[in-house]
Design an enzyme around this catalytic site. Structure first.
Site, PDB file in Angstrom:
ATOM      1  N   GLU A  48      33.326  57.302  23.248  1.00  0.00           N
ATOM      2  CA  GLU A  48      33.619  57.741  21.883  1.00  0.00           C
ATOM      3  C   GLU A  48      33.846  59.240  21.797  1.00  0.00           C
ATOM      4  O   GLU A  48      34.035  59.785  20.716  1.00  0.00           O
ATOM      5  CB  GLU A  48      32.496  57.321  20.921  1.00  0.00           C
ATOM      6  CG  GLU A  48      32.345  55.812  20.763  1.00  0.00           C
ATOM      7  CD  GLU A  48      33.378  55.193  19.812  1.00  0.00           C
ATOM      8  OE1 GLU A  48      34.245  55.925  19.310  1.00  0.00           O
ATOM      9  OE2 GLU A  48      33.306  53.975  19.594  1.00  0.00           O
TER      10      GLU A  48
ATOM     11  N   CYS B  21      35.318  39.351  23.037  1.00  0.00           N
ATOM     12  CA  CYS B  21      36.075  38.108  23.185  1.00  0.00           C
ATOM     13  C   CYS B  21      37.096  38.081  24.323  1.00  0.00           C
ATOM     14  O   CYS B  21      37.260  37.032  24.944  1.00  0.00           O
ATOM     15  CB  CYS B  21      36.682  37.656  21.854  1.00  0.00           C
ATOM     16  SG  CYS B  21      37.860  38.808  21.150  1.00  0.00           S
TER      17      CYS B  21
ATOM     18  N   ARG C  71      27.366  55.711  15.948  1.00  0.00           N
ATOM     19  CA  ARG C  71      28.506  55.677  16.851  1.00  0.00           C
ATOM     20  C   ARG C  71      28.001  56.047  18.224  1.00  0.00           C
ATOM     21  O   ARG C  71      27.704  57.198  18.495  1.00  0.00           O
ATOM     22  CB  ARG C  71      29.607  56.639  16.384  1.00  0.00           C
ATOM     23  CG  ARG C  71      30.859  56.571  17.248  1.00  0.00           C
ATOM     24  CD  ARG C  71      31.986  57.395  16.676  1.00  0.00           C
ATOM     25  NE  ARG C  71      32.410  56.896  15.386  1.00  0.00           N
ATOM     26  CZ  ARG C  71      33.208  55.835  15.218  1.00  0.00           C
ATOM     27  NH1 ARG C  71      33.671  55.186  16.266  1.00  0.00           N
ATOM     28  NH2 ARG C  71      33.534  55.444  14.015  1.00  0.00           N
TER      29      ARG C  71
ATOM     30  N   ARG D  14      24.553  49.330  14.174  1.00  0.00           N
ATOM     31  CA  ARG D  14      25.116  49.673  12.858  1.00  0.00           C
ATOM     32  C   ARG D  14      24.368  48.964  11.731  1.00  0.00           C
ATOM     33  O   ARG D  14      24.189  49.524  10.659  1.00  0.00           O
ATOM     34  CB  ARG D  14      26.604  49.347  12.831  1.00  0.00           C
ATOM     35  CG  ARG D  14      27.374  50.193  13.846  1.00  0.00           C
ATOM     36  CD  ARG D  14      28.574  50.838  13.247  1.00  0.00           C
ATOM     37  NE  ARG D  14      29.190  51.741  14.208  1.00  0.00           N
ATOM     38  CZ  ARG D  14      30.505  51.914  14.324  1.00  0.00           C
ATOM     39  NH1 ARG D  14      31.333  51.234  13.556  1.00  0.00           N
ATOM     40  NH2 ARG D  14      30.983  52.761  15.192  1.00  0.00           N
TER      41      ARG D  14
ATOM     42  N   ASN E 108      32.853  43.441  11.487  1.00  0.00           N
ATOM     43  CA  ASN E 108      34.157  42.999  10.994  1.00  0.00           C
ATOM     44  C   ASN E 108      34.312  41.499  11.225  1.00  0.00           C
ATOM     45  O   ASN E 108      33.503  40.879  11.909  1.00  0.00           O
ATOM     46  CB  ASN E 108      35.288  43.777  11.679  1.00  0.00           C
ATOM     47  CG  ASN E 108      35.315  43.537  13.168  1.00  0.00           C
ATOM     48  OD1 ASN E 108      34.649  42.641  13.675  1.00  0.00           O
ATOM     49  ND2 ASN E 108      36.077  44.342  13.868  1.00  0.00           N
TER      50      ASN E 108
HETATM   51  P1  ATP Z   1      35.132  52.353  14.244  1.00  0.00           P
HETATM   52  O1  ATP Z   1      36.329  52.411  13.334  1.00  0.00           O
HETATM   53  O2  ATP Z   1      33.844  52.663  13.559  1.00  0.00           O
HETATM   54  O3  ATP Z   1      35.331  53.103  15.523  1.00  0.00           O
HETATM   55  P2  ATP Z   1      36.130  50.019  15.420  1.00  0.00           P
HETATM   56  O4  ATP Z   1      37.186  49.626  14.463  1.00  0.00           O
HETATM   57  O5  ATP Z   1      36.492  50.739  16.653  1.00  0.00           O
HETATM   58  O6  ATP Z   1      34.995  50.818  14.645  1.00  0.00           O
HETATM   59  P3  ATP Z   1      35.844  47.351  16.248  1.00  0.00           P
HETATM   60  O7  ATP Z   1      36.694  47.521  17.439  1.00  0.00           O
HETATM   61  O8  ATP Z   1      36.368  46.647  15.077  1.00  0.00           O
HETATM   62  O9  ATP Z   1      35.271  48.741  15.768  1.00  0.00           O
HETATM   63  O10 ATP Z   1      34.452  46.703  16.749  1.00  0.00           O
HETATM   64  C1  ATP Z   1      33.740  45.730  16.033  1.00  0.00           C
HETATM   65  C2  ATP Z   1      32.331  46.155  15.737  1.00  0.00           C
HETATM   66  O11 ATP Z   1      31.698  46.703  16.884  1.00  0.00           O
HETATM   67  C3  ATP Z   1      32.196  47.246  14.691  1.00  0.00           C
HETATM   68  O12 ATP Z   1      32.259  46.729  13.396  1.00  0.00           O
HETATM   69  C4  ATP Z   1      30.822  47.798  15.005  1.00  0.00           C
HETATM   70  O13 ATP Z   1      29.822  46.956  14.474  1.00  0.00           O
HETATM   71  C5  ATP Z   1      30.764  47.702  16.507  1.00  0.00           C
HETATM   72  N1  ATP Z   1      31.105  48.997  17.134  1.00  0.00           N
HETATM   73  C6  ATP Z   1      32.322  49.415  17.533  1.00  0.00           C
HETATM   74  N2  ATP Z   1      32.268  50.650  18.077  1.00  0.00           N
HETATM   75  C7  ATP Z   1      30.965  51.011  18.029  1.00  0.00           C
HETATM   76  C8  ATP Z   1      30.242  52.166  18.447  1.00  0.00           C
HETATM   77  N3  ATP Z   1      30.849  53.181  19.042  1.00  0.00           N
HETATM   78  N4  ATP Z   1      28.906  52.200  18.238  1.00  0.00           N
HETATM   79  C9  ATP Z   1      28.278  51.170  17.661  1.00  0.00           C
HETATM   80  N5  ATP Z   1      28.879  50.051  17.245  1.00  0.00           N
HETATM   81  C10 ATP Z   1      30.212  49.956  17.429  1.00  0.00           C
HETATM   82 ZN    ZN Z   2      36.926  39.860  19.300  1.00  0.00          ZN
HETATM   83 MG    MG Z   3      36.385  52.759  17.248  1.00  0.00          MG
END
Ligand code: ATP
Ligand code: ZN
Ligand code: MG
Length: 500
Positions: A334, A302, A343, A466, A434
């Protein structure tokens, strides 16, 4: 609070035959302006030497010396300018000592940029700075340093606190097809292949599954809620992250974006030669020929959409505004955390952003959750749960109070049980998406307005890797065991690619 500033005002010529004592005597009214009587800044000592005036300025919380010194600059310029044609050329500070009380005692040592010394005695903090230029003093860096120290202490208390994760809904327990790690099993069958760092090639079967999931999102969430598709850039420049707030903390997870210093073939000749001769790309030489990063690869989808609205007033008929993006990948470093497709460093996500008056944003947040329930219960038949979590930025910006009591502003995490990781109680569930109500954070950050009042926004990020991981962890890889609703939408699977 106690401030002691040792500073120097440099004039454009020596002050011969000029008595500044009178001016210094007059300064008290200027240094007290805006403060309760007797509580403004004070000049403790002064010394004139040639073209420079050395001052020690002290204060309590009112009219801090880094502000007072510029009041002195203006006063001197006004008094000396006309009569003696003398102006102040430069302001600088040799030493700045600040003593203040924190709300809480730090739990462990804190460091901060620019500090010469930072010491704590219980809640008392002593900060010392040296050799500060005019910009440093004038742009209130000192006040920001004080807030930042406070913020760092607050963060020590917030870290690892459980109360910011609160279960709000849970599906019933389900019987699962297996308890294997789906990434490993898909890899064995060549459905997916690991490439480079946390990056995967999805073969035809896995792709068809992810595309079907994407289509479910379109048919069951985006179409019913009348959300329009947009295309958002995936290379994000600093100006965007400064406004979205991400510039405050992202650095360890960014894939940086560095343009070349120039496209001149001469600049690159040596690099090309070395590669052609050795067969290796000389990354050290490349590093010497690229510019500093102008930003990074998309982290959340976004933020790079918001410049579209920045500085504008959204018309009544366009509210609530609802758009989604699926035009490219997001990238995150990561580090050691990468695991299978759960991840990854490069991932595919659909993000839906909605913007409107607070009630509109809140209502949509609830409707979105209802649509998701239909998808996960009725089509994918997952074992999953929802938790209300408060992101750090909200705690930091004082929004945590609102979030905690009313559960309006904040994030709902959607988590799936992963049988291969162990028992329901002890294992970590996978956050597969989320949905957040971000309050006024983005409209404020990007200065977006509406006629009828305050604007809020929300976003929901649907991570397709995911979804696939959660689904296959519970349902296995045999389509016979997959829910009917999903199979109907999937149709025929492509054949496995066989290698000899
Ligand atoms: P996590 O706690 O697992 O690291 P995050 O809180 O960093 O997740 P957000 O920033 O809330 O994740 O990102 C929104 C969405 O993007 C997550 O719910 C997930 O579906 C996806 N996402 C984020 N990081 C990853 C990743 N490293 N690999 C795959 N999908 C991801
Ligand atoms: Zn957003
Ligand atoms: Mg994260």
């Amino acid at each position: 609070m106690r401030f002691i500033l040792d500073c120097t005002l440099v004039f454009n010529k020596p002050l011969e035959g000029v008595d500044v004592r009178d001016i210094l005597l007059k300064s008290s009214s200027v240094l007290e302006k805006g403060a309760p009587k007797g509580e403004g800044a004070k000049i403790e000592s002064s010394k004139l030497e040639g073209d420079r005036l050395m001052l020690r300025i002290t204060s309590g919380r009112h009219v801090r010396p880094h502000d007072a010194v510029f009041r002195m600059k203006n006063l001197l310029a006004a008094e000396l300018g006309k009569k003696h044609h003398v102006g102040v050329r430069e302001v600088r500070a040799e030493k700045y000592k600040i003593e203040f009380e924190l709300e809480k005692e730090p739990k462990k040592k804190i460091d901060i940029a620019y500090a010469k010394k930072l010491e704590f005695k219980e809640k008392n903090c002593v900060l010392e700075l040296e050799n500060l230029d005019e910009e440093f003093l004038q742009r209130n860096y000192v006040d920001r340093m004080i807030s930042l120290i406070q913020e760092k202490v607050d963060k020590q208390y917030y870290e690892g606190k459980e109360e910011h994760w609160e279960l709000i809904w849970s599906s019933e327990e389900k019987k699962h097809a297996w308890d294997k790690d789906p990434s490993l099993e898909m890899e064995k069958r060549d459905w997916i292949m690991h490439r480079g760092r946390g990056q995967w090639i999805f073969g035809p079967i896995a792709t068809k599954m992810m595309k079907t999931m994407e289509q479910i999102v379109v048919d069951e969430l985006l179409k019913p809620l009348d959300v329009d598709e947009v295309v958002i850039p995936k290379a994000v420049t600093w100006d965007v992250w400064k406004k979205s707030g991400h510039a405050k903390n992202l650095y360890g997870e960014i894939y940086y974006l560095c343009p070349p210093q120039s496209r001149d073939p001469e600049l690159w000749e040596e690099v090309i030669d070395v590669y052609k001769i050795t067969g290796e790309v000389p990354t050290e030489l490349v590093k010497e020929r690229i510019k500093e990063p102008i930003g990074g690869m998309c982290y959340a989808q976004c933020p790079p959409f918001w410049p579209y609205l920045a500085g504008k007033m959204i018309a009544e008929e366009s509210l609530p505004l609802k758009v989604f993006d699926r035009s490219g990948t997001s990238m995150r470093y990561e580090s050691g955390g990468i695991h299978g497709i759960e991840r990854v460093d490069e991932f595919h996500r659909i993000e839906f952003v909605w913007i409107g008056y607070p009630e509109q944003v809140e209502r949509l947040h609830k409707e979105i959750v209802e649509h998701y329930k239909k998808i996960f219960n009725g089509i994918l038949e997952l074992e999953w749960r929802m938790a209300f979590v408060t992101p750090w930025f909200m705690a930091q910006e004082g929004m945590v109070g609102i979030a905690d009591e009313e559960k309006k502003i904040g994030t709902i995490d959607f988590e799936a049980y992963m049988p291969y990781k162990g028992s329901r109680e002890e294992s970590e569930w996978l956050e597969f998406q989320n949905a957040s109500n971000n309050g006024d954070k983005y409209p404020k950050g990007f200065n977006v307005k509406a006629q009828g009042g305050e604007l809020y926004s929300g976003c929901t990020g649907i991570g397709l890797e995911r979804w696939l991981a959660a689904f296959t962890a519970q349902k296995g890889l045999d389509p016979e065991n997959w829910p009917k609703g999903f199979r109907k939408r999937l149709g025929e699977l492509p054949g496995e690619i066989r290698f000899l």
